[in-house]
Design a protein around this motif. Structure first.
Motif: not given
Length: 77
Positions: A13-26, A35-44
């Protein structure tokens, strides 16, 4: 504070930043940058130039890493 032991495939679960509260898989862990890349979160958005005359350029969405301090392991019951 105890160090988190995260692995690929853990639900987080993301606890800080733009995607706070969202969940995903590493998907991938980058130890060098902590750092870690999480599925379907933080697209550029990445713009790709054509390499040859007949090719077309493209706009791709790629996953970007999130600092490990901003994620928390989520225990599923």
């Amino acid at each position: 504070m105890a160090k988190q032991k995260i692995k690929i495939g853990d639900n987080v679960k993301i606890v800080a930043g733009k995607y706070k509260g969202q969940t995903g898989k590493i998907k991938k862990i980058i130890l060098k940058t902590n750092s870690a890349i999480i599925e379907n979160i933080n697209f550029k958005t990445k713009h790709i130039k054509p390499k040859q005359n007949e090719e077309k350029g493209a706009i791709e969405k790629i996953l970007s890493p999130i600092n490990i301090s901003n994620i928390k392991i989520q225990i599923i019951q």
